[in-house]
Design an enzyme around this catalytic site. Structure first.
Site, PDB file in Angstrom:
ATOM      1  N   ASP A   1      -2.824  -0.135  10.563  1.00  0.00           N
ATOM      2  CA  ASP A   1      -3.817   0.819  11.059  1.00  0.00           C
ATOM      3  C   ASP A   1      -5.150   0.597  10.331  1.00  0.00           C
ATOM      4  O   ASP A   1      -5.293  -0.357   9.574  1.00  0.00           O
ATOM      5  CB  ASP A   1      -3.322   2.276  10.878  1.00  0.00           C
ATOM      6  CG  ASP A   1      -3.100   2.611   9.406  1.00  0.00           C
ATOM      7  OD1 ASP A   1      -3.423   1.755   8.545  1.00  0.00           O
ATOM      8  OD2 ASP A   1      -2.617   3.716   9.113  1.00  0.00           O
TER       9      ASP A   1
ATOM     10  N   ASP B   1      -6.615   2.214   7.842  1.00  0.00           N
ATOM     11  CA  ASP B   1      -6.554   2.241   6.372  1.00  0.00           C
ATOM     12  C   ASP B   1      -5.954   0.953   5.834  1.00  0.00           C
ATOM     13  O   ASP B   1      -6.416   0.404   4.835  1.00  0.00           O
ATOM     14  CB  ASP B   1      -5.720   3.440   5.896  1.00  0.00           C
ATOM     15  CG  ASP B   1      -6.440   4.742   6.165  1.00  0.00           C
ATOM     16  OD1 ASP B   1      -7.674   4.690   6.356  1.00  0.00           O
ATOM     17  OD2 ASP B   1      -5.777   5.797   6.210  1.00  0.00           O
TER      18      ASP B   1
ATOM     19  N   GLU C   1       0.851  -1.185   0.000  1.00  0.00           N
ATOM     20  CA  GLU C   1       0.000   0.000   0.000  1.00  0.00           C
ATOM     21  C   GLU C   1       0.894   1.244   0.000  1.00  0.00           C
ATOM     22  O   GLU C   1       1.804   1.357   0.823  1.00  0.00           O
ATOM     23  CB  GLU C   1      -0.850  -0.052   1.276  1.00  0.00           C
ATOM     24  CG  GLU C   1      -1.629   1.179   1.575  1.00  0.00           C
ATOM     25  CD  GLU C   1      -1.961   1.283   3.069  1.00  0.00           C
ATOM     26  OE1 GLU C   1      -1.465   0.453   3.862  1.00  0.00           O
ATOM     27  OE2 GLU C   1      -2.694   2.197   3.414  1.00  0.00           O
TER      28      GLU C   1
END
Ligand code: 0R9
Length: 642
Positions: free
Chosen positions: A502, A504, A427
Site C-alpha cells: 500500500d 505506506d 515494516e
C-alpha cells in the site's frame, strides 16, 4: 567541429574472422541477448556515426523505430567507402558488414573511435544478429545499396541513383530467434541519445518512435556540451553556483569537464572515456578528485579562510553536493575492473590533474564570490564529518560494551556463511512477529522496523549514524556506510525489503532504497537488494487449496481458469490483503518467504543518472517536480490503497 585530415582507403581495413561465431555465441559479442543487448544493436550503429562526427564530418544523426521494431539509423557523414577492397574483392562497405572486426583503424593517431570500447564490435555483429539489414550509402555522386540476411549478402553493392549528398543509412530488423525480445524501449534509447548529444557538443541527434498511433520524437543538440549536461542533471536541485564551471582543453588527451554545486549532500560525478560511461571510475576520476582537493585547499589557505591551526579540507568535504561530468578522449583506452568500465591508462591522471589545477585556480581568482559560497558548504560538510566520526565512534564503543553487537530487534539466522543468508527488513512489529515465526531460522534473519523512517535525502551522515531507525539496518548489514562501506563484510547475501503493498509500504520502500542508493550503493550494484512481493488477494473455497494472487491480472486469470473448471465467482471467498500483518506465519512463509515458491524482485541500477533523478524528485526539497512525477507515473500505480 575540426576535421581530421586523414584520408581513409580500403587498404586500411583489417580482415580477421567470420560471422558464424557471432550467431553461435551472441552474448560474447553484444553483451547479452536480453533487451539490453537489443539496445546495444542500436548503440553500435550510432557509435559509428559518432566516430564520423568526432572526425569532423557528420553533424546530424537520425534514428527511427518503425512498426515491427525495424530500426533506421542515418548520418550525414562522408558515407562508408564503396570501392573494391583489395583483400576481399568485395566493396569496402560489404566488407565492413560481413567481416568481424573489419572496422579498420580510421583516424589512426588523430581520431577517437567511440566503438572499440566496451562491446565495440560494430556493424558486422549487428548484421549477423539481424534477420535482414539494408545499407544505403551516398558518396561520390552516387546512391549505393546492399542487403544482407542473417549476416549473409543477398544483394551486393548496386548503384541505385545519383546524388550530391553524402551519408550512410542503415536499416535492420533484429533477429527474434536470437533476442529474448525485439521490442525496443523508447525511453532507454532516448536517454542514451541525449547523453551522446551532451557528450558531443553541437551534434544534432533526432530520435523518433513511429510504432504507436501518436509518434514520439525527441531532438537533442547542445551547444553547451557538458555545461548543458550538468544543468540537466541538476534541474530539480537547488544550485549554489548558478553557472556551471566549465573546463575544456584540447591536446593529446582532450579533457572536458563541467562542475556545479547544489545544496544536496550527495556526490554525483559521472565520468566518460570516448563517450563510454566509466561507471567504475579510473585514472581520469583520480586526477579530477586530486586536483579539486588541492585547488580548494590552496585557495582556502592563501585567502586565510583556513587558519594555520585548521587541518585541510578532505576530498569528501569538497565533493559534498557536487555534480560533475568528466569526459576524456583517449586513443588507446585500457578498460579494467569487474565490468570493464574503469579507465586504466596511467598517463590520464596527470593530464586531468594539471588541466583542472590550471583552469580552476584561475577561475577561483576571478570569481571569489562563487568560491566563497562553495567553500562555506565544504566547511560545514567538514564539521558534519567530524560529528559523524564522533557518532560512529560512539556506536562502536557502545557496541563493544554490549554483550551482543547486533540490534536487539534482529532475529538472526544460524548459518555462518553470509552468502547462504538473507535478512528481511520488515515494516511493523506484527508483521515482524509473523515473519520471525514463519521463517527458516537457518538462513533467514528478520529485522523489524517501526515508526517514522529518516529521509536521508535531507540529512547528513552524522544524523544517520545516530538514527535509531537506520542504525539497526547499518549494524545488521554489517559493512559500514558511505566511503567506509565494504561489500566484502556484508552479513547477508540478500537484503530483502518486505513492506505492505500500500502507500505506506511504498513510502518505507522508497526511504530504504534511497538510503541504500546514497550510502550503500555497491549493495545495489552488486545485486544484493531485493523487494519481497506479498500477495494482494487470496481466493478460497472448501476442499480447494487457497490460491494467492500477486497482481490484479493474476486475479482475473485465476477467476477465468476456475470458471473453466466449473467454479463460479460467487462460490469463492475473496480476501484482499491490506498488510503483511494480516497473514499468519504459515501464510507469510508460503506466499512471500519460502525461497522455493516466493517472488522476489531484484533491485538493479541500469542507469545511475536516472536513479539519482528519481530519488531527488521523490525525496528532495522541491515540490513541483515531485507533483509532476507523480502525475506522470500515476498510471503505472496499480495497488494504491488510500
Ligand atoms: C548510419 C550508420 N553509419 C555508419 O555506420 C557509418 C560508418 C561510416 C564510416 C565513414 C563515414 N561515415 C560512416 N557512417 C568513413 C568514411 C571514410 C573514412 N572513415 C570512415 C572515408 O570516406 O574515407 N566508416 C566506418 C568504417 C568505415 N567507414 C570503413 F572502414 F569502411 F572505412
Amino acid at each position: 567541429m575540426e576535421k581530421y585530415e586523414h584520408e581513409y582507403g580500403a587498404e586500411q581495413i583489417q580482415v580477421l574472422e567470420g560471422l558464424e561465431a557471432v550467431r553461435k555465441r551472441p552474448g560474447m559479442y553484444i553483451g547479452s541477448t536480453s533487451v539490453r543487448g537489443l539496445h546495444h544493436m542500436v548503440y553500435e550503429i550510432v557509435d559509428n556515426c559518432v566516430d564520423e562526427a568526432l572526425a569532423g564530418y557528420c553533424t546530424e544523426i537520425n534514428i527511427s523505430i518503425e512498426d515491427g521494431n525495424i530500426v533506421t539509423v542515418e548520418d550525414n557523414g562522408r558515407g562508408i567507402p564503396v570501392e573494391t577492397h583489395p583483400k576481399t574483392g568485395k566493396s569496402t562497405v560489404e566488407t565492413v558488414y560481413t567481416v568481424l572486426h573489419a572496422g579498420g583503424k580510421f583516424g589512426g593517431d588523430s581520431g577517437y573511435k567511440v566503438s572499440g570500447g566496451l562491446h565495440g564490435v560494430g556493424a558486422s555483429v549487428v548484421n549477423a544478429l539481424s534477420e535482414w539489414t539494408e545499407v544505403t550509402v551516398q558518396r561520390e555522386g552516387g546512391i549505393y545499396q546492399l542487403r544482407f540476411e542473417k549476416g549473409k549478402t543477398t544483394q551486393s553493392i548496386k548503384k541505385i541513383g545519383e546524388t550530391k549528398k553524402t551519408g550512410t543509412k542503415v536499416k535492420f530488423l533484429a533477429d527474434s530467434s536470437i533476442f529474448e525480445t525485439t521490442n525496443y524501449e523508447f525511453e532507454t534509447l532516448e536517454n542514451r541519445m541525449r547523453e551522446i548529444a551532451f557528450l558531443t557538443k553541437g551534434l544534432k541527434i533526432v530520435i523518433e518512435d513511429k510504432r504507436e498511433e501518436t509518434p514520439k520524437k525527441s531532438e537533442f543538440c547542445f551547444e553547451g556540451g557538458l555545461k548543458s549536461f550538468v544543468e540537466y542533471l541538476n534541474k530539480n536541485k537547488e544550485k549554489i553556483n548558478k553557472e556551471p564551471i566549465y573546463i575544456e582543453k584540447d591536446g593529446n588527451v582532450p579533457v572536458e569537464i563541467a562542475i556545479q554545486y547544489t545544496t544536496s549532500y550527495s556526490e554525483n560525478i559521472y565520468t566518460f572515456v570516448n563517450n563510454i560511461n566509466t561507471v567504475e571510475g579510473g585514472t581520469h576520476l583520480e586526477g579530477f578528485k586530486r586536483a579539486l582537493t588541492k585547488v580548494f585547499n590552496d585557495y582556502a589557505r592563501s585567502h586565510k579562510i583556513l587558519k594555520e591551526k585548521d587541518s585541510n579540507l578532505q576530498g569528501e568535504d569538497i565533493r559534498e553536493g557536487i555534480t560533475a561530468v568528466v569526459s576524456v578522449k583517449v586513443k588507446e583506452p585500457q578498460f579494467e575492473g569487474q565490468t570493464k568500465t574503469k579507465l586504466g591508462n596511467s598517463e590520464v591522471t596527470g593530464v586531468v590533474f594539471s588541466t583542472v589545477n590550471e583552469v580552476l585556480s584561475t577561475f577561483f581568482e576571478e570569481n571569489p564570490q562563487v568560491v566563497k559560497a562553495i567553500l562555506d558548504k565544504c566547511i560545514s560538510a567538514s564539521r558534519a564529518r567530524e560529528a559523524a566520526r564522533k557518532a560512529r565512534e560512539l556506536v562502536r564503543r557502545k557496541s563493544a560494551l554490549e554483550t551482543t553487537t547486533l540490534p536487539g530487534k534482529l532475529a538472526d539466522c544460524s548459518d555462518k556463511n553470509p552468502m547462504n543468508c538473507e535478512v528481511f527488513i520488515v515494516e511493523g512489529d506484527s508483521a515482524g512477529g509473523s515473519a520471525k515465526q514463519g521463517r527458516d531460522r537457518k538462513i533467514q534473519a528478520i529485522l523489524p522496523l517501526w515508526g517514522k523512517m529518516l529521509n536521508v535525502e535531507k540529512a547528513r551522515a552524522d544524523k544517520i549514524y545516530g538514527n535509531d531507525k537506520l542504525n539497526p539496518v547499518i549494524v545488521a548489514v554489517g559493512a559500514g556506510i558511505g566511503a567506509d562501506f565494504d561489500i566484502t563484510k556484508i552479513r547477508y547475501g540478500k537484503v530483502i525489503i518486505m513492506a505492505d503493498a500500500d502507500v505506506d509500504g511504498a513510502h518505507i520502500r522508497t526511504l530504504l532504497l534511497t538510503f541504500f542508493f546514497r550510502y550503500m550503493r555497491p549493495l545495489i550494484e552488486n545485486g544484493n537488494v531485493y523487494l519481497a512481493q506479498p500477495p494482494l488477494y487470496k481466493l478460497s473455497k472448501k476442499g480447494m487449496d487457497d490460491i494467492y494472487c500477486y497482481t490484479d491480472d493474476d486475479l482475473t486469470k485465476a477467476y477465468k481458469e476456475l470458471e473453466e473448471k466449473g467454479i463460479a465467482r460467487e462460490q469463492l471467498g475473496l480476501q484482499r490483503y491490506k498488510g503483511l500483518g494480516e497473514m499468519n506465519p504459515e501464510q507469510l512463509w508460503e506466499t512471500t518467504m519460502n525461497p522455493e515458491t516466493r517472488i522476489l524482485v531484484k533491485v538493479t541500477m541500469e542507469d545511475a543518472i536516472k536513479a539519482d533523478e528519481i530519488f531527488t524528485v521523490l525525496m528532495g526539497d522541491e515540490v513541483e517536480p515531485r507533483k509532476d512525477f507523480i502525475q506522470k507515473n500515476a498510471k503505472y500505480v496499480k495497488n494504491l490503497d488510500v
